[in-house]
Design an enzyme around this catalytic site. Structure first.
Site, PDB file in Angstrom:
ATOM      1  N   ASN B   7      13.373  14.228  63.647  1.00 37.59           N
ATOM      2  CA  ASN B   7      12.209  14.930  64.199  1.00 37.59           C
ATOM      3  C   ASN B   7      12.066  14.523  65.658  1.00 37.59           C
ATOM      4  O   ASN B   7      11.671  13.409  65.990  1.00 37.59           O
ATOM      5  CB  ASN B   7      10.962  14.557  63.388  1.00 37.59           C
ATOM      6  CG  ASN B   7       9.730  15.306  63.858  1.00 37.59           C
ATOM      7  OD1 ASN B   7       9.757  15.969  64.908  1.00 37.59           O
ATOM      8  ND2 ASN B   7       8.664  15.203  63.099  1.00 37.59           N
ATOM      9  N   ARG B  87      14.101  19.107  62.756  1.00 33.17           N
ATOM     10  CA  ARG B  87      12.851  19.852  62.893  1.00 33.17           C
ATOM     11  C   ARG B  87      12.855  20.590  64.235  1.00 33.17           C
ATOM     12  O   ARG B  87      13.068  19.986  65.283  1.00 33.17           O
ATOM     13  CB  ARG B  87      11.662  18.903  62.857  1.00 33.17           C
ATOM     14  CG  ARG B  87      10.367  19.660  63.019  1.00 33.17           C
ATOM     15  CD  ARG B  87       9.263  18.761  63.490  1.00 33.17           C
ATOM     16  NE  ARG B  87       8.075  19.578  63.723  1.00 33.17           N
ATOM     17  CZ  ARG B  87       7.150  19.255  64.591  1.00 33.17           C
ATOM     18  NH1 ARG B  87       7.256  18.169  65.317  1.00 33.17           N
ATOM     19  NH2 ARG B  87       6.108  20.029  64.760  1.00 33.17           N
ATOM     20  N   HIS B 176       3.155  24.595  62.655  1.00 29.60           N
ATOM     21  CA  HIS B 176       2.865  23.659  61.548  1.00 29.60           C
ATOM     22  C   HIS B 176       3.321  24.225  60.203  1.00 29.60           C
ATOM     23  O   HIS B 176       2.838  23.806  59.163  1.00 29.60           O
ATOM     24  CB  HIS B 176       1.357  23.351  61.432  1.00 29.60           C
ATOM     25  CG  HIS B 176       0.833  22.482  62.529  1.00 29.60           C
ATOM     26  ND1 HIS B 176      -0.476  22.568  62.976  1.00 29.60           N
ATOM     27  CD2 HIS B 176       1.413  21.515  63.270  1.00 29.60           C
ATOM     28  CE1 HIS B 176      -0.665  21.694  63.944  1.00 29.60           C
ATOM     29  NE2 HIS B 176       0.476  21.040  64.138  1.00 29.60           N
ATOM     30  N   LEU B 205      -5.007  19.110  59.808  1.00 35.01           N
ATOM     31  CA  LEU B 205      -5.809  18.529  60.879  1.00 35.01           C
ATOM     32  C   LEU B 205      -5.170  17.220  61.320  1.00 35.01           C
ATOM     33  O   LEU B 205      -5.423  16.163  60.733  1.00 35.01           O
ATOM     34  CB  LEU B 205      -7.247  18.301  60.397  1.00 35.01           C
ATOM     35  CG  LEU B 205      -7.939  19.523  59.753  1.00 35.01           C
ATOM     36  CD1 LEU B 205      -9.339  19.155  59.285  1.00 35.01           C
ATOM     37  CD2 LEU B 205      -7.989  20.691  60.720  1.00 35.01           C
ATOM     38  N   ARG B 238      -5.515  19.780  73.697  1.00 32.12           N
ATOM     39  CA  ARG B 238      -5.329  21.220  73.899  1.00 32.12           C
ATOM     40  C   ARG B 238      -6.649  21.958  73.685  1.00 32.12           C
ATOM     41  O   ARG B 238      -7.410  21.617  72.784  1.00 32.12           O
ATOM     42  CB  ARG B 238      -4.294  21.762  72.904  1.00 32.12           C
ATOM     43  CG  ARG B 238      -2.864  21.593  73.367  1.00 32.12           C
ATOM     44  CD  ARG B 238      -1.892  21.991  72.286  1.00 32.12           C
ATOM     45  NE  ARG B 238      -1.458  20.834  71.526  1.00 32.12           N
ATOM     46  CZ  ARG B 238      -0.742  20.908  70.404  1.00 32.12           C
ATOM     47  NH1 ARG B 238      -0.445  22.076  69.887  1.00 32.12           N
ATOM     48  NH2 ARG B 238      -0.368  19.817  69.784  1.00 32.12           N
ATOM     49  N   GLU B 385       6.166  15.962  56.305  1.00 31.19           N
ATOM     50  CA  GLU B 385       7.058  16.930  56.936  1.00 31.19           C
ATOM     51  C   GLU B 385       8.521  16.531  56.795  1.00 31.19           C
ATOM     52  O   GLU B 385       9.389  17.375  56.587  1.00 31.19           O
ATOM     53  CB  GLU B 385       6.699  17.087  58.413  1.00 31.19           C
ATOM     54  CG  GLU B 385       5.430  17.909  58.606  1.00 31.19           C
ATOM     55  CD  GLU B 385       5.035  18.049  60.060  1.00 31.19           C
ATOM     56  OE1 GLU B 385       5.363  19.078  60.655  1.00 31.19           O
ATOM     57  OE2 GLU B 385       4.413  17.117  60.607  1.00 31.19           O
TER      58      GLU B 385
END
Lengths: 358, 400
Positions: B7, B87, B176, B205, B238, B385
């Site tokens: 990743n 990823r 995501h 989240l 962001r 993930e």
């Protein structure tokens, strides 16, 4: 008694003349070219003639012009309600110029020409943002650096406040307190009004944010602004034209159509545009539900009633509306915006006259 | 089969060696401060058999970091990987599922770099470097956007001129996806519902990025992130949703410098910009210090964060219609009961009723914190993930 309302718009100045009663204007018209000192002067001369003509056809009553009501699209955080123009109001208007560079200079010119043509007639400004000036902070704040946002005046406003406020009052007479208000104007706007206070609205710093309009883009990924500037080498002005004049229904269908035309069209026409608009409406409605913990009524207003009814009927078929224990009533406010401006103008002019007499 | 999951962050490389299909973790870790030299030396935090070790080593790019990781694995006696799972943040419209990286796929991947200029280039370069070093080692790329390939046109279309959107590949991609897909599958299994009949709103989240995903019949139908990971919820640094004309105003203020604007909206907005104290919502939600200069600003930040989340939860519950569950996951979703409670309170109109006491108690995941009579279950599920990438890599490759 005569009362004049002016609605200065992007392309034209709409006027309406009311005599004695506010229920129906006796004369109304649109003047296409009114920007700039000369054009504005000529526009007001034309309106003055129309006022005289209206007075002659109603010889029974005295023809005094008691007030001029002017709809102002943007009042920022400066104006929370209608005002009678005086030196202080003019000064406060000037402070809004940088936030609304297209509107304020045109308005100031219009006020000056009104002074010349109709001296001593009170001018009443009715602001479309005023209803939303008291939005809760959690709703009006953007997730930007606090100082940066303040320096550039970046906060959320609603832009169809006159219609929302009237539509809410209309619906609230039935006892409803949580109202989903949908205003069908060329830039569609949805608001959640809880006990008379707006708590959620789709528009943002400008009416460009939120639901797509007839030519405006609605919500975009802010990353797209950077992408478009880089890939197309377009400057901010060109991009602004793209977002405000070439997008929305026009961008999706390739044609200039109204919301009424969109919802009236046969099933296989404008399919994507209709699907996009309905979908965005559903999501905005879901937000209104979350903002108020449910809704009691839908209040429709604006110049596209067919689109309003079609949207409301479609929304009511959705699960989130069906879950409501009480069926959701739909109210439609037929009153045109000129009437709302006239009503407020008369109210304020009379109050000012009383104060002067006392 | 042993799959090494990689990743790639902008300055880090996380890795996990998994024995598939049983998904047993053999080793893992993270190379930190990859790239130009910084104040602290670059290092690899490696763990295997419950032991954590730190290795300081120069890693000027991700390819060298990968070499060091391979050396470390061999040195610590871990088995040699039989496949690599990468990823990738952005797959554009070309990649709608996990893909074996052959010459053609790699070339296609190189053509969509500009869709995610911060994230895709290092991962793409890493794949190319791995192919050079180990030409026989199969590599699979797993895309964050792939799960969202099923988002319908009504949700994916921006109301811009269609010629323009077609030319520039402008649409909602959503992100995501690997995490959303993983927790949705876990949630369906937990509720014993077939995935093809499972509908939910998944709330990923993170302490950095965050997004909601609307899921109908096991497939993604909407995501709060859009063309880029900038749209939607309030995130750590962001901005999320923003009026496009205000982005224009800021572009004018930056004298047309799009890089500067990109930085403002990506790095100094969100929770950090609003609060001025921290980019981590956990810090903002904590009790203010007695001598704090601006407690009102802290309060406003948490209000804006929670309000946006709540509004989107409403929007997505409306989109899904008959949702089986709301799923909370990742750092904030898993560990902050107050956030879950704030967005689920007074949502009876959607058929959502939370057991607040249960929600506030320590949970062993996965867990259901809805009341018995709630129409919609409220689940807290741990995301993983790397495991999801390992599973997808294994499923994509031909059986050994």
């Amino acid at each position: 008694m005569q009362l004049l309302t002016l609605v200065p718009g992007h392309e034209a100045l709409r006027y309406a003349i009311f005599t004695d009663r506010l229920t129906r204007p006796n004369n109304a018209g649109v003047i296409r070219d009114y920007r700039g000192a000369m054009a504005c002067h000529l526009a007001l001369l034309k309106i003055r003639k129309a006022l005289q003509a209206a007075a002659q056809t109603n010889r029974k009553t005295a023809a005094a012009l008691v007030a001029i009501g002017i709809r102002v699209p943007f009042g920022g955080t400066e104006f929370h309600g209608p005002v009678v123009v005086d030196a202080d109001v003019l000064r406060r208007l000037e402070t809004l110029t940088s936030a609304a560079p297209l509107h304020i200079p045109v308005l100031l010119e219009l006020l000056q020409q009104c002074d010349t043509q109709f001296p001593d007639v009170p001018q009443v400004l009715v602001f479309d943002t005023a209803f939303f000036a008291d939005l809760p902070a959690r709703e009006y704040l953007y997730a930007l650096d606090t100082d940066l946002a303040r320096a550039h005046g970046l906060r959320r406003f609603g832009y169809c406040g006159l219609l929302h406020a009237a539509a809410w009052q209309h619906a609230a007479r039935t006892g409803a307190t949580r109202i989903l208000s949908l205003c069908l104007e060329p830039q569609m706007e949805l608001a959640a009004i809880h006990g008379g206070r707006p708590v959620y609205v789709t528009s943002g710093v400008t009416p460009i944010e939120g639901l797509p309009g007839q030519t405006t883009c609605g919500d975009l990924d802010p990353g797209l602004v950077m992408l478009l500037a880089e890939e197309l080498h377009w400057g901010p002005e060109r991009l602004n034209t793209l977002f405000t004049r070439e997008s929305g229904l026009k961008g999706l269908t390739g044609r200039v159509i109204t919301f009424d035309e969109l919802f009236d069209a046969p099933k296989n026409k404008y399919t994507l545009a209709r699907d996009v608009i309905r979908y965005r409406l559903l999501q905005a409605s879901g937000m209104a539900f979350a903002a108020m913990g449910g809704i009691d009524a839908i209040a429709l207003s604006g110049r596209y009633p067919a689109a309003g009814r079609a949207s409301a009927a479609w929304l009511k078929q959705q699960t989130v509306f069906q879950r409501q224990c009480q069926p959701v009533a739909v109210h439609y406010l037929r009153t045109p915006v000129e009437f709302l401006v006239a009503e407020q103008a008369l109210l304020l002019a009379r109050a000012a006259a009383c104060r002067a007499a006392a | 089969m042993n799959v090494l999951v990689l990743n790639c962050g902008s300055s880090s490389l996380k890795y996990r060696l998994l024995a598939m299909p049983e998904a047993r973790e053999l080793a893992g870790g993270e190379a930190q401060r990859v790239g130009p030299r910084t104040a602290e030396p670059s290092r690899i935090l490696h763990h295997a058999d419950g032991q954590q070790t730190v290795h300081t080593v120069e890693m000027p790019d991700h390819a060298i970091a990968f070499d060091e990781i391979m050396r470390l694995l061999a040195h610590t006696g871990a088995p040699r990987p039989n496949a690599l799972g990468h990823r990738l943040v952005h797959g554009g419209t070309r990649f709608s599922g996990p893909t074996i990286m052959d010459d053609d796929a790699l070339r296609d991947l190189q053509t969509i770099q500009k869709l995610a200029p911060l994230h895709n280039p290092p991962a793409t370069a890493l794949i190319a470097a791995c192919r050079e070093r180990y030409p026989d080692l199969p590599q699979v790329a797993v895309f964050d956007t792939a799960f969202h390939a099923t988002i319908p046109a009504c949700a994916a279309t921006y109301a811009l001129p269609r010629k323009l959107t077609a030319k520039l590949g402008i649409r909602k991609y959503g992100f995501h996806g690997t995490s959303h897909q993983y927790v949705v599958e876990e949630a369906a299994r937990f509720l014993k519902k077939p995935l093809a009949k499972f509908s939910a709103v998944s709330c990923h989240l993170g302490s950095g990025g965050a997004s909601l995903c609307a899921v109908v019949d096991g497939r993604s139908v909407d995501n709060t992130m859009g063309f880029s990971p900038l749209q939607g919820l309030v995130m750590s640094t962001r901005c999320g949703d923003l009026d496009s004309t205000s982005a224009l105003r800021l572009l004018i203020a930056a004298r047309g410098d799009t890089d500067a604007l990109e930085k403002t909206l990506n790095k100094s907005s969100g929770v950090l910009g609003l609060s001025g104290i921290s980019g981590d919502i956990r810090d903002v939600l904590a009790a203010p210090a007695p001598d704090e200069t601006d407690p009102a600003r802290r309060h406003a930040t948490s209000q804006v964060y929670l309000w946006r989340l709540r509004k989107y939860l409403g929007a997505y519950l409306a989109t899904v219609g008959d949702a089986d569950a709301i799923i909370f996951t990742d750092t904030i979703g898993e560990t902050m009961p107050g956030v879950r409670a704030a967005v689920c309170a007074d949502m009876d109109c959607f058929g959502v009723r939370m057991d607040f006491q249960h929600n506030a108690a320590p949970l062993s995941l996965p867990c259901d914190v809805a009341t018995m009579d709630s129409d919609i279950r409220i689940l807290v599920v741990a995301t993983n993930e790397e495991l999801a990438i390992g599973r997808q890599t294994y499923a994509t490759l031909p059986p050994p």
